[in-house]
Motif scaffolding. Structure first.
Motif, short mmCIF file in Angstrom:
data_model
loop_
_atom_site.label_atom_id
_atom_site.label_comp_id
_atom_site.label_asym_id
_atom_site.label_seq_id
_atom_site.Cartn_x
_atom_site.Cartn_y
_atom_site.Cartn_z
N CYS A 315 44.76 50.40 28.41
CA CYS A 315 43.86 49.71 29.34
C CYS A 315 43.57 48.29 28.84
CB CYS A 315 42.55 50.47 29.48
SG CYS A 315 42.70 52.07 30.29
N LEU A 316 43.37 48.15 27.55
CA LEU A 316 43.08 46.83 26.98
C LEU A 316 44.29 45.90 27.09
CD1 LEU A 316 41.20 47.96 23.72
CD2 LEU A 316 40.17 47.01 25.80
N ASP A 317 45.46 46.44 26.81
CA ASP A 317 46.67 45.61 26.80
C ASP A 317 47.14 45.24 28.20
OD1 ASP A 317 46.65 45.79 24.05
OD2 ASP A 317 48.09 47.47 23.99
N ASN A 318 46.74 46.02 29.19
CA ASN A 318 47.19 45.78 30.57
C ASN A 318 45.99 45.54 31.50
OD1 ASN A 318 50.26 46.44 30.44
ND2 ASN A 318 49.28 48.12 29.34
N ARG A 319 45.04 44.78 31.01
CA ARG A 319 43.81 44.56 31.77
C ARG A 319 44.06 43.79 33.07
NH1 ARG A 319 39.77 42.68 28.38
NH2 ARG A 319 38.76 41.60 30.09
N ASP A 320 45.20 43.11 33.17
CA ASP A 320 45.49 42.39 34.41
C ASP A 320 45.84 43.33 35.56
OD1 ASP A 320 47.81 43.15 33.12
OD2 ASP A 320 48.97 41.44 33.83
N THR A 321 45.98 44.63 35.29
CA THR A 321 46.22 45.61 36.35
C THR A 321 44.93 46.31 36.78
OG1 THR A 321 46.64 47.46 34.82
CG2 THR A 321 48.52 46.04 35.40
N TYR A 322 43.81 45.90 36.19
CA TYR A 322 42.55 46.59 36.46
C TYR A 322 42.16 46.50 37.94
CZ TYR A 322 37.62 47.84 36.50
OH TYR A 322 36.41 48.44 36.81
N ALA A 323 42.26 45.31 38.54
CA ALA A 323 41.84 45.13 39.93
C ALA A 323 42.61 46.06 40.86
CB ALA A 323 42.02 43.68 40.36
N ALA A 324 43.89 46.22 40.62
CA ALA A 324 44.69 47.12 41.46
C ALA A 324 44.23 48.56 41.29
CB ALA A 324 46.17 47.00 41.10
N ARG A 325 43.89 48.95 40.06
CA ARG A 325 43.42 50.33 39.83
C ARG A 325 42.05 50.55 40.48
NH1 ARG A 325 45.85 54.27 36.30
NH2 ARG A 325 47.30 52.55 36.07
N SER A 326 41.20 49.54 40.45
CA SER A 326 39.89 49.65 41.09
C SER A 326 40.04 49.75 42.61
CB SER A 326 39.01 48.45 40.73
OG SER A 326 37.78 48.50 41.42
N ALA A 327 40.94 48.95 43.19
CA ALA A 327 41.18 49.04 44.63
C ALA A 327 41.71 50.42 45.00
CB ALA A 327 42.17 47.96 45.06
N SER A 328 42.58 50.98 44.17
CA SER A 328 43.10 52.32 44.40
C SER A 328 41.98 53.36 44.30
CB SER A 328 44.20 52.62 43.39
OG SER A 328 44.68 53.94 43.53
N THR A 329 41.05 53.16 43.37
CA THR A 329 39.90 54.05 43.23
C THR A 329 39.05 54.04 44.49
OG1 THR A 329 39.85 53.71 40.83
CG2 THR A 329 37.83 54.52 41.86
N ALA A 330 38.77 52.83 45.00
CA ALA A 330 37.97 52.71 46.22
C ALA A 330 38.65 53.38 47.41
CB ALA A 330 37.69 51.24 46.52
N ALA A 331 39.97 53.19 47.53
CA ALA A 331 40.71 53.80 48.63
C ALA A 331 40.70 55.32 48.52
CB ALA A 331 42.14 53.27 48.65
N PHE A 332 40.85 55.84 47.31
CA PHE A 332 40.82 57.29 47.09
C PHE A 332 39.46 57.85 47.48
CE2 PHE A 332 39.88 60.83 44.12
CZ PHE A 332 40.85 61.71 44.52
N ALA A 333 38.39 57.16 47.08
CA ALA A 333 37.04 57.63 47.41
C ALA A 333 36.81 57.62 48.91
CB ALA A 333 36.00 56.77 46.70
N ARG A 334 37.22 56.57 49.59
CA ARG A 334 37.02 56.49 51.04
C ARG A 334 37.75 57.63 51.76
NH1 ARG A 334 37.64 50.94 50.23
NH2 ARG A 334 39.83 51.06 50.85
N ALA A 335 38.97 57.90 51.34
CA ALA A 335 39.75 58.95 51.98
C ALA A 335 39.12 60.32 51.75
CB ALA A 335 41.18 58.94 51.44
#
Length: 351
Positions: A315-335
């Motif tokens: 997670c620390l080394d690939n922090r530039d992918t965090y926003a995409a993972r958060s967007a995926s989290t939001a989409a999963f929750a909405r569904a």
């Protein structure tokens, strides 16, 4: 309980739902403000108050009976096993009501109190219920193993994170500064805080992370000892916290940590989902199921310090992918929150 009441209100109106609560519950006023009728029971609470609970049992059973006679519910939902669950179920059945029992854990966790009592009362409640609801597919599968006498379709699944009406927020941007990690909840042996301490000690030379541990419980002193020498760790929230603090904690951190050595499903993961916060979990119980097997976070390879450390480092080394993972989290929750399962469950219970 409050979130189940909200879901029932969507289908039947707030006036159709009454709540039976402890008189000192933080939610009494909130329930009344939402339009629900509220009945209260006083006296001792908590598994440490065994003598007080026993002495007050006859009086409290009378309070339960009075509430049932005044409201005359068609269906009573017991949202978890608790000290008065069995007498409540007896009264409901005696008055001809229908009973729905919600199973959080198929079996007690490691280090839980009175495991034999928990198993015995849960088995009895399952036998008395007209409908049984599990809070994850993992718990449902284990319940079917423990209760082979139940029909194949006897257990419905309503995931814990599906109880709310909608997520609080959408996706988050990539974090600036150190990655802010959060552990939130009761400090209990099965939650693997010792594993987390060993894992983070392997990352102690890195300055690009911070951890807050929020909560209280039997392992408070051990947590202070395990993490006290790590400057990246904030232990100032080692105390009971109010419900209103949950949202602030989630919104001020980036990743929820659940390093559990054994688990059913986690309320912390559910709260994180509502706030588009990805979670880092071990492959214990239904934790991987709760985050969509990676859609809403990261799954360590094992519940070991080495695997947890490797996942945090990723997670620390690939922090530039965090926003995409958060967007995926939001989409999963909405569904997940789009469907209200309770009307079908109540129809089944009253059939």
């Amino acid at each position: 309980m409050m979130r189940i009441a909200d879901r029932l209100s969507d289908a039947y109106g707030a006036g159709a739902v009454a709540l039976l609560m402890h008189a000192q519950s933080d939610f009494v006023d909130a329930a009344r403000q939402r339009g629900h009728r509220v009945f209260t029971v006083g006296g001792a609470a908590g598994h440490r108050a065994k003598l007080g609970l026993l002495l007050a049992a006859p009086r409290r059973a009378g309070q339960l009976l009075a509430a049932l006679l005044r409201h005359r519910p068609k269906v009573v939902i017991i949202p978890m096993n608790f000290a008065l669950a069995c007498p409540l179920a007896l009264l409901v059945r005696a008055l001809g009501g229908r009973l729905v029992y919600v199973v959080h854990d198929a079996e007690p966790h490691s280090g839980d109190f009175a495991p034999a009592y928990q198993r015995a009362t849960q088995r009895w409640l399952v036998g008395q219920a007209h409908a049984v609801v599990a809070m994850s597919q993992g718990v449902a599968a284990r319940m079917r193993e423990l209760h082979p006498e139940l029909p194949a379709d006897a257990i419905d699944v309503v995931p814990l994170h599906m109880l709310a009406r909608e997520p609080r927020r959408g996706g988050r941007p990539n974090p600036e500064g150190p990655l802010r990690l959060l552990f939130m909840g009761r400090l209990l042996p099965y939650k693997g805080l010792d594993l987390l301490a060993q894992a983070l000690s392997q990352l102690s030379q890195r300055t690009d992370w911070r951890l807050t541990i929020a909560g209280d419980g039997p392992e408070r002193e051990q947590v202070q000892r395990w993490f006290g020498g790590m400057p990246q760790v904030d232990l100032t929230r080692l105390r009971p916290f109010e419900e209103a603090e949950v949202e602030e904690l989630i919104d001020s951190h980036d990743i929820m940590l659940c390093p559990y050595r054994d688990a059913s499903q986690s309320g912390s993961v559910a709260e994180a989902l509502y706030g588009a916060m990805p979670s880092l979990v071990t492959p214990s119980g239904a934790l991987a199921e709760q985050i969509g097997y990676g859609a809403a976070g990261w799954i360590a390879a094992a519940a070991t310090p080495e695997a947890i450390a490797a996942t945090v480092a990723d997670c620390l080394d690939n922090r530039d992918t965090y926003a995409a993972r958060s967007a995926s989290t939001a989409a999963f929750a909405r569904a997940e929150l789009a469907f209200n399962a309770w009307p079908a469950i109540l129809a089944k219970a009253t059939a």
